[in-house]
Design an enzyme around this catalytic site. Structure first.
Site, PDB file in Angstrom:
ATOM      1  N   GLY A 227      61.152  93.735  25.484  1.00 27.46           N
ATOM      2  CA  GLY A 227      61.259  92.365  25.939  1.00 27.46           C
ATOM      3  C   GLY A 227      62.004  92.367  27.456  1.00 27.46           C
ATOM      4  O   GLY A 227      62.277  91.308  27.767  1.00 27.46           O
TER       5      GLY A 227
ATOM      6  N   GLY B 160      63.390  86.697  30.496  1.00 28.84           N
ATOM      7  CA  GLY B 160      64.554  86.420  29.599  1.00 28.84           C
ATOM      8  C   GLY B 160      65.588  87.173  29.647  1.00 28.84           C
ATOM      9  O   GLY B 160      65.712  87.909  30.850  1.00 28.84           O
ATOM     10  N   LEU B 161      66.363  87.239  28.854  1.00 30.77           N
ATOM     11  CA  LEU B 161      67.280  88.221  28.699  1.00 30.77           C
ATOM     12  C   LEU B 161      67.317  89.577  28.777  1.00 30.77           C
ATOM     13  O   LEU B 161      68.123  90.142  29.433  1.00 30.77           O
ATOM     14  CB  LEU B 161      68.098  87.814  27.228  1.00 30.77           C
ATOM     15  CG  LEU B 161      68.701  86.491  26.966  1.00 30.77           C
ATOM     16  CD1 LEU B 161      69.378  86.591  25.568  1.00 30.77           C
ATOM     17  CD2 LEU B 161      69.805  85.976  28.125  1.00 30.77           C
ATOM     18  N   GLY B 162      66.141  90.136  28.297  1.00 30.67           N
ATOM     19  CA  GLY B 162      65.528  91.397  28.601  1.00 30.67           C
ATOM     20  C   GLY B 162      65.426  91.735  29.919  1.00 30.67           C
ATOM     21  O   GLY B 162      65.820  92.879  30.538  1.00 30.67           O
TER      22      GLY B 162
ATOM     23  N   SER C 212      70.697  87.268  15.446  1.00 28.33           N
ATOM     24  CA  SER C 212      71.015  85.816  15.937  1.00 28.33           C
ATOM     25  C   SER C 212      71.998  85.273  14.692  1.00 28.33           C
ATOM     26  O   SER C 212      71.793  85.247  13.362  1.00 28.33           O
ATOM     27  CB  SER C 212      69.796  84.860  16.005  1.00 28.33           C
ATOM     28  OG  SER C 212      70.189  83.351  16.207  1.00 28.33           O
TER      29      SER C 212
ATOM     30  N   TYR D  59      62.014  82.308  11.852  1.00 24.76           N
ATOM     31  CA  TYR D  59      62.790  83.000  12.593  1.00 24.76           C
ATOM     32  C   TYR D  59      64.068  83.363  12.009  1.00 24.76           C
ATOM     33  O   TYR D  59      64.518  84.624  12.338  1.00 24.76           O
ATOM     34  CB  TYR D  59      62.797  81.867  13.735  1.00 24.76           C
ATOM     35  CG  TYR D  59      64.031  82.523  14.983  1.00 24.76           C
ATOM     36  CD1 TYR D  59      63.297  83.419  15.946  1.00 24.76           C
ATOM     37  CD2 TYR D  59      65.196  82.274  15.092  1.00 24.76           C
ATOM     38  CE1 TYR D  59      64.257  83.845  16.783  1.00 24.76           C
ATOM     39  CE2 TYR D  59      66.292  82.594  15.845  1.00 24.76           C
ATOM     40  CZ  TYR D  59      65.313  83.681  16.870  1.00 24.76           C
ATOM     41  OH  TYR D  59      66.309  84.020  17.885  1.00 24.76           O
TER      42      TYR D  59
HETATM   43  N1  LIG Z   1      68.120  82.447  23.722  1.00 22.97           N
HETATM   44  C1  LIG Z   1      68.999  82.366  22.827  1.00 22.97           C
HETATM   45  O1  LIG Z   1      69.616  81.344  22.503  1.00 22.97           O
HETATM   46  C2  LIG Z   1      69.128  83.468  21.676  1.00 22.97           C
HETATM   47  C3  LIG Z   1      70.028  83.431  20.610  1.00 22.97           C
HETATM   48  C4  LIG Z   1      69.864  84.415  19.589  1.00 22.97           C
HETATM   49  C5  LIG Z   1      69.020  85.381  19.388  1.00 22.97           C
HETATM   50  N2  LIG Z   1      68.191  85.531  20.769  1.00 22.97           N
HETATM   51  C6  LIG Z   1      67.257  86.739  20.808  1.00 22.97           C
HETATM   52  O2  LIG Z   1      67.402  87.263  22.060  1.00 22.97           O
HETATM   53  C7  LIG Z   1      66.228  88.043  22.598  1.00 22.97           C
HETATM   54  C8  LIG Z   1      65.775  87.580  23.911  1.00 22.97           C
HETATM   55  O3  LIG Z   1      65.763  86.191  23.740  1.00 22.97           O
HETATM   56  P1  LIG Z   1      65.243  85.324  25.174  1.00 22.97           P
HETATM   57  O4  LIG Z   1      66.081  83.945  25.043  1.00 22.97           O
HETATM   58  O5  LIG Z   1      65.692  86.352  26.126  1.00 22.97           O
HETATM   59  O6  LIG Z   1      63.717  84.893  24.774  1.00 22.97           O
HETATM   60  P2  LIG Z   1      62.505  84.997  25.750  1.00 22.97           P
HETATM   61  O7  LIG Z   1      63.031  84.474  27.164  1.00 22.97           O
HETATM   62  O8  LIG Z   1      61.663  84.061  24.834  1.00 22.97           O
HETATM   63  O9  LIG Z   1      62.304  86.532  25.855  1.00 22.97           O
HETATM   64  C9  LIG Z   1      61.326  86.806  24.618  1.00 22.97           C
HETATM   65  C10 LIG Z   1      60.826  88.441  25.032  1.00 22.97           C
HETATM   66  O10 LIG Z   1      60.046  88.983  23.887  1.00 22.97           O
HETATM   67  C11 LIG Z   1      59.020  89.319  24.447  1.00 22.97           C
HETATM   68  N3  LIG Z   1      57.819  89.395  23.267  1.00 22.97           N
HETATM   69  C12 LIG Z   1      57.751  88.355  22.431  1.00 22.97           C
HETATM   70  N4  LIG Z   1      56.619  88.802  21.641  1.00 22.97           N
HETATM   71  C13 LIG Z   1      56.233  90.146  22.082  1.00 22.97           C
HETATM   72  C14 LIG Z   1      55.196  90.844  21.625  1.00 22.97           C
HETATM   73  N5  LIG Z   1      54.314  90.542  20.539  1.00 22.97           N
HETATM   74  N6  LIG Z   1      55.082  92.264  22.226  1.00 22.97           N
HETATM   75  C15 LIG Z   1      56.136  92.558  23.199  1.00 22.97           C
HETATM   76  N7  LIG Z   1      56.974  91.666  23.759  1.00 22.97           N
HETATM   77  C16 LIG Z   1      57.015  90.427  23.131  1.00 22.97           C
HETATM   78  C17 LIG Z   1      58.362  88.291  25.269  1.00 22.97           C
HETATM   79  O11 LIG Z   1      57.155  88.663  26.113  1.00 22.97           O
HETATM   80  P3  LIG Z   1      56.384  87.742  26.511  1.00 22.97           P
HETATM   81  O12 LIG Z   1      56.663  87.292  27.986  1.00 22.97           O
HETATM   82  O13 LIG Z   1      54.953  88.716  26.555  1.00 22.97           O
HETATM   83  O14 LIG Z   1      55.980  86.895  25.618  1.00 22.97           O
HETATM   84  C18 LIG Z   1      59.743  88.303  26.075  1.00 22.97           C
HETATM   85  O15 LIG Z   1      59.948  89.080  26.938  1.00 22.97           O
HETATM   86  C19 LIG Z   1      65.104  87.522  21.286  1.00 22.97           C
HETATM   87  O16 LIG Z   1      65.244  88.495  20.244  1.00 22.97           O
HETATM   88  C20 LIG Z   1      65.901  86.235  20.674  1.00 22.97           C
HETATM   89  O17 LIG Z   1      65.401  85.913  19.443  1.00 22.97           O
HETATM   90  C21 LIG Z   1      67.979  84.400  21.563  1.00 22.97           C
END
Ligand SMILES: NC(=O)c1ccc[n+]([C@@H]2O[C@H](COP(=O)([O-])OP(=O)(O)OC[C@H]3O[C@@H](n4cnc5c(N)ncnc54)[C@H](OP(=O)(O)O)[C@@H]3O)[C@@H](O)[C@H]2O)c1
Length: 290
Positions: free
Chosen positions: A8, A12-14, A139, A170
């Site tokens: 990731g 985003g956070l990654g 989460s 989810y």
């Molecule tokens: N933000 C929140 O409030 C929150 C709360 C609890 C948990 N989380 C968890 O925290 C983590 C990071 O979340 P975020 O908020 O940074 O979300 P985000 O901005 O939507 O980032 C999601 C990341 O996952 C990657 N990803 C999705 N499907 C993929 C695939 N098939 N192969 C490879 N990479 C893939 C995306 O890549 P692409 O750009 O290619 O789509 C993106 O880099 C996630 O696991 C999320 O569920 C977030």
């Protein structure tokens, strides 16, 4: 300094976590879904931190073959991995159930089955470290009573063929991620590897990417100001803590919130369910059962 593989990393956070880890001197293997996304993220990090040790890697986590091929290639290098950080995650908004190339429900596949398969195939690399960490992003939405459609993981219908709802998919996937983490921790000894899960808090600024229209506007500009929201800065600081903080060396089998263990649901803590999910994941991902 640690060698850290994180998923990731494209946005985003990654991406921010990768930047912070690289800026503090760690070697980061930044994976994104495509080579272009991984290279763009690496270029952005190098632009602000020219000396950073960060390398692009690509793997589409929705494809079992891609995960397997990536992991085997990575393990074949014979490199040590100190941290394997599963940050990538997908949250669908469409009511239409999406299937991967393998015919699996996509949310479960990306959020739980890919971390399961990748970790198992990378164990030889983690075993080369004197104290390796596997960190899985889950989460608090897995908790019963969390807002919206409730969690309901049915082992007779784990891929929601009946009654699909994106929120349920989810939440179920994040419960499954906890089962995977806890069962992994039970199976790891005597290896010097720990497995923990983490919730970043509610980070509207990055959730925005999975939303549209008025909701996206609110996620970007309104909700980040709310008291219950977590900033990208704080969320990624807690990810950095999970990856590298010496205070949690040797700690495993925990669910962390903001740099401290928090309770996960009683269902997530049921060892029988965790074992059952492990076997299901092994079957669905094609990993040899053990
Ligand atoms: N933000 C929140 O409030 C929150 C709360 C609890 C948990 N989380 C968890 O925290 C983590 C990071 O979340 P975020 O908020 O940074 O979300 P985000 O901005 O939507 O980032 C999601 C990341 O996952 C990657 N990803 C999705 N499907 C993929 C695939 N098939 N192969 C490879 N990479 C893939 C995306 O890549 P692409 O750009 O290619 O789509 C993106 O880099 C996630 O696991 C999320 O569920 C977030």
């Amino acid at each position: 300094m640690a060698t850290i593989l994180l998923t990731g990393g494209g946005r985003g956070l990654g991406r921010i976590t990768a930047e912070k880890l690289a800026a503090s001197g760690h070697r980061v293997l930044l994976t994104a879904r495509t080579p272009a996304a991984a290279e763009a993220a690496v270029a952005r990090i190098r632009a602000t931190h020219p000396g950073a040790s960060v390398e692009p890697r690509a793997v589409d986590l929705s494809s079992l073959a891609a995960v397997r091929e990536f992991a085997v290639r990575q393990a074949d290098h014979g490199e040590r991995l100190d941290v394997l950080f599963h940050i990538a995650g997908v949250m669908q908004t469409s009511p239409v159930r999406r299937l991967t190339v393998d015919g699996l429900e996509e949310t479960l596949a990306v959020n739980a089955l890919a971390p399961f398969l990748l970790t198992n195939l990378l164990l030889p690399s983690l075993e080369r470290s004197s104290a390796a960490r596997v960190v899985v992003v889950s989460s608090r939405l897995h908790l019963p009573g969390s807002r919206g459609v409730p969690v309901d993981f049915d082992f007779d219908d784990p891929q929601l063929e009946r009654g699909y709802h994106p929120e349920r998919a989810y939440k179920n996937s994040k419960l499954a991620a906890l089962w995977f983490t806890y069962e992994l921790q039970r199976r790891l000894p005597p290896r010097p590897i720990t497995a923990n899960a983490v919730c970043p808090g509610f980070v509207p600024a990055t959730v925005a990417a999975s939303t549209h229209g008025a909701m996206r506007f609110a996620m970007r500009h309104v909700l980040p100001r709310m008291r219950f929201a977590t900033s990208v800065e704080d969320a990624t600081d807690s990810f950095v803590f999970m990856a590298t903080d010496p205070s949690i060396e040797g700690v495993g089998g925990q669910f962390f919130g903001e740099r401290h263990p928090v309770e996960s649901s009683p269902e997530s803590r049921d060892p029988e369910l965790a074992r059952r999910f492990w076997h299901l994941a092994a079957d669905l991902s094609g990993l040899q059962r053990a």
